[in-house]
Design a protein around this motif. Sequence first.
Motif, PDB file in Angstrom:
ATOM      1  N   THR A 193       6.542   1.029  -5.970  1.00  0.00           N
ATOM      2  CA  THR A 193       5.256   0.473  -6.386  1.00  0.00           C
ATOM      3  C   THR A 193       5.364  -0.386  -7.636  1.00  0.00           C
ATOM      4  N   PHE A 194       6.399  -0.183  -8.438  1.00  0.00           N
ATOM      5  CA  PHE A 194       6.576  -1.051  -9.604  1.00  0.00           C
ATOM      6  C   PHE A 194       6.882  -2.480  -9.161  1.00  0.00           C
ATOM      7  N   GLU A 195       7.648  -2.588  -8.077  1.00  0.00           N
ATOM      8  CA  GLU A 195       7.938  -3.904  -7.504  1.00  0.00           C
ATOM      9  C   GLU A 195       6.694  -4.505  -6.876  1.00  0.00           C
ATOM     10  N   LEU A 196       5.945  -3.667  -6.157  1.00  0.00           N
ATOM     11  CA  LEU A 196       4.770  -4.148  -5.435  1.00  0.00           C
ATOM     12  C   LEU A 196       3.665  -4.607  -6.375  1.00  0.00           C
ATOM     13  N   PHE A 197       3.504  -3.874  -7.496  1.00  0.00           N
ATOM     14  CA  PHE A 197       2.426  -4.194  -8.439  1.00  0.00           C
ATOM     15  C   PHE A 197       2.992  -4.747  -9.745  1.00  0.00           C
ATOM     16  N   GLN A 198       4.062  -5.499  -9.634  1.00  0.00           N
ATOM     17  CA  GLN A 198       4.724  -6.069 -10.805  1.00  0.00           C
ATOM     18  C   GLN A 198       3.754  -6.943 -11.600  1.00  0.00           C
ATOM     19  N   GLY A 199       3.741  -6.715 -12.905  1.00  0.00           N
ATOM     20  CA  GLY A 199       2.881  -7.515 -13.764  1.00  0.00           C
ATOM     21  C   GLY A 199       1.505  -6.922 -13.996  1.00  0.00           C
ATOM     22  N   SER A 200       1.173  -5.846 -13.301  1.00  0.00           N
ATOM     23  CA  SER A 200      -0.137  -5.236 -13.494  1.00  0.00           C
ATOM     24  C   SER A 200      -0.222  -4.610 -14.878  1.00  0.00           C
ATOM     25  N   THR A 201      -1.317  -4.849 -15.571  1.00  0.00           N
ATOM     26  CA  THR A 201      -1.501  -4.298 -16.919  1.00  0.00           C
ATOM     27  C   THR A 201      -2.208  -2.947 -16.894  1.00  0.00           C
ATOM     28  N   GLU A 202      -2.583  -2.478 -15.687  1.00  0.00           N
ATOM     29  CA  GLU A 202      -3.348  -1.240 -15.574  1.00  0.00           C
ATOM     30  C   GLU A 202      -2.464  -0.012 -15.383  1.00  0.00           C
ATOM     31  N   LEU A 203      -1.170  -0.208 -15.110  1.00  0.00           N
ATOM     32  CA  LEU A 203      -0.304   0.915 -14.754  1.00  0.00           C
ATOM     33  C   LEU A 203       0.224   1.616 -16.003  1.00  0.00           C
ATOM     34  N   ASN A 204      -0.686   2.295 -16.673  1.00  0.00           N
ATOM     35  CA  ASN A 204      -0.325   3.086 -17.848  1.00  0.00           C
ATOM     36  C   ASN A 204      -1.178   4.343 -17.870  1.00  0.00           C
ATOM     37  N   GLY A 205      -0.940   5.218 -18.846  1.00  0.00           N
ATOM     38  CA  GLY A 205      -1.694   6.471 -18.888  1.00  0.00           C
ATOM     39  C   GLY A 205      -1.469   7.274 -17.621  1.00  0.00           C
ATOM     40  N   LEU A 244       3.953  -2.290   3.737  1.00  0.00           N
ATOM     41  CA  LEU A 244       2.653  -2.459   4.374  1.00  0.00           C
ATOM     42  C   LEU A 244       1.582  -2.705   3.317  1.00  0.00           C
ATOM     43  N   ALA A 245       0.468  -3.253   3.742  1.00  0.00           N
ATOM     44  CA  ALA A 245      -0.618  -3.587   2.811  1.00  0.00           C
ATOM     45  C   ALA A 245      -1.165  -2.328   2.142  1.00  0.00           C
ATOM     46  N   TRP A 299      -6.859   3.465  -7.200  1.00  0.00           N
ATOM     47  CA  TRP A 299      -5.539   3.241  -7.771  1.00  0.00           C
ATOM     48  C   TRP A 299      -4.579   2.981  -6.614  1.00  0.00           C
ATOM     49  N   LYS A 300      -4.452   1.715  -6.246  1.00  0.00           N
ATOM     50  CA  LYS A 300      -3.733   1.360  -5.020  1.00  0.00           C
ATOM     51  C   LYS A 300      -2.253   1.730  -5.057  1.00  0.00           C
ATOM     52  N   GLU A 301      -1.715   1.910  -6.259  1.00  0.00           N
ATOM     53  CA  GLU A 301      -0.297   2.257  -6.378  1.00  0.00           C
ATOM     54  C   GLU A 301      -0.019   3.720  -6.017  1.00  0.00           C
ATOM     55  N   LYS A 302      -1.057   4.501  -5.702  1.00  0.00           N
ATOM     56  CA  LYS A 302      -0.862   5.911  -5.373  1.00  0.00           C
ATOM     57  C   LYS A 302      -0.519   6.134  -3.897  1.00  0.00           C
ATOM     58  N   VAL A 303      -0.472   5.082  -3.119  1.00  0.00           N
ATOM     59  CA  VAL A 303      -0.005   5.154  -1.726  1.00  0.00           C
ATOM     60  C   VAL A 303       0.946   3.999  -1.485  1.00  0.00           C
ATOM     61  N   LEU A 304       2.151   4.306  -1.032  1.00  0.00           N
ATOM     62  CA  LEU A 304       3.140   3.281  -0.713  1.00  0.00           C
ATOM     63  C   LEU A 304       3.464   3.386   0.776  1.00  0.00           C
ATOM     64  N   GLY A 305       3.174   2.323   1.516  1.00  0.00           N
ATOM     65  CA  GLY A 305       3.397   2.321   2.957  1.00  0.00           C
ATOM     66  C   GLY A 305       4.506   1.373   3.361  1.00  0.00           C
ATOM     67  N   ALA A 306       5.237   1.769   4.403  1.00  0.00           N
ATOM     68  CA  ALA A 306       6.319   0.921   4.916  1.00  0.00           C
ATOM     69  C   ALA A 306       6.417   1.085   6.427  1.00  0.00           C
TER      70      ALA A 306
END
Length: 278
Positions: A62-74, A91-92, A98-105
């Motif tokens: 998810t770090f790759e998928l949401f690269q550059g997001s400023t919300e991924l803290n705390g 997958l989408a 918090w979309k980073e809490k599910v990673l689909g492939a």
Amino acid sequence: MDTFKLFSWNVRQGGGKRIERQLNEIKVINPDIIALQEMTIHGISKYRAEQKNLGYHYVIDTFELFQGSTELNGPRKYGLLIACKWPLRILAPFDIPWKEKVLGALIESPFGLIEIYNVHIPPGSSNGWIKIDTFEGIYDSLSTVCNHHRILCGDFNSPQLETNNGTIITWGQRMAKDETWRIPKWGERWDKGERNVLEGLSEFDLNDVFRLLYGFSKQEYSFFLKNRSNVYPRRFDHCFASSSLNPVEFNYLHELRENKLSDHSAVEVLFQPTIHKK
């Protein structure tokens, strides 16, 4: 190849030595698909590199998928990873807060396409209704007929309890004075949100593999919830899978938790698919 192995684990990632020990354990277990939760941005690069050295040439996180997001803290600083010996593509994201809490492939396996979702549902004690928003988003996305194999696994922070007679107690329930479990008015949506995933997805061929194999007479735990001097065993880590994947074995690897490599026991599932799906 007649079987394949899934390995799912909340690694509660720490420093370098701990990562090395975790990777060594994974090397010994030698799964075909790896789903990890609670990764950190500081350790993800080492994990990706070492897993490729172990033969997992297809790795997404998810770090790759949401690269550059400023919300991924705390409470959102932890990520997910899927590694596989077979080709895969991301997958989408699901429609959750918090979309980073599910990673689909989507995995191109020798048994046909496998749609896999690795999840880490936020605990309600510290994140409130975000937990139920996530449960509802997962159910809305997966309560459909699927033409290929599917797996849903990870850390669900639920249920509260499971009884020997087959009753699931959600965190939307409270014990009354007569020691029966009730759903207060505020808990109706909460109970439904958890229950729809834990039980309801079976209507769409996503079955709780552990219960499918062993019923409710066998009790297991993957995490120990601590409150002051009290310790409460919980089965928070799950794997749900299509019947076409024909799961034949499910193990909680407690020694990984007991050896302080994480505060969660890992999940190991052996599948022996009887149907090859396109």
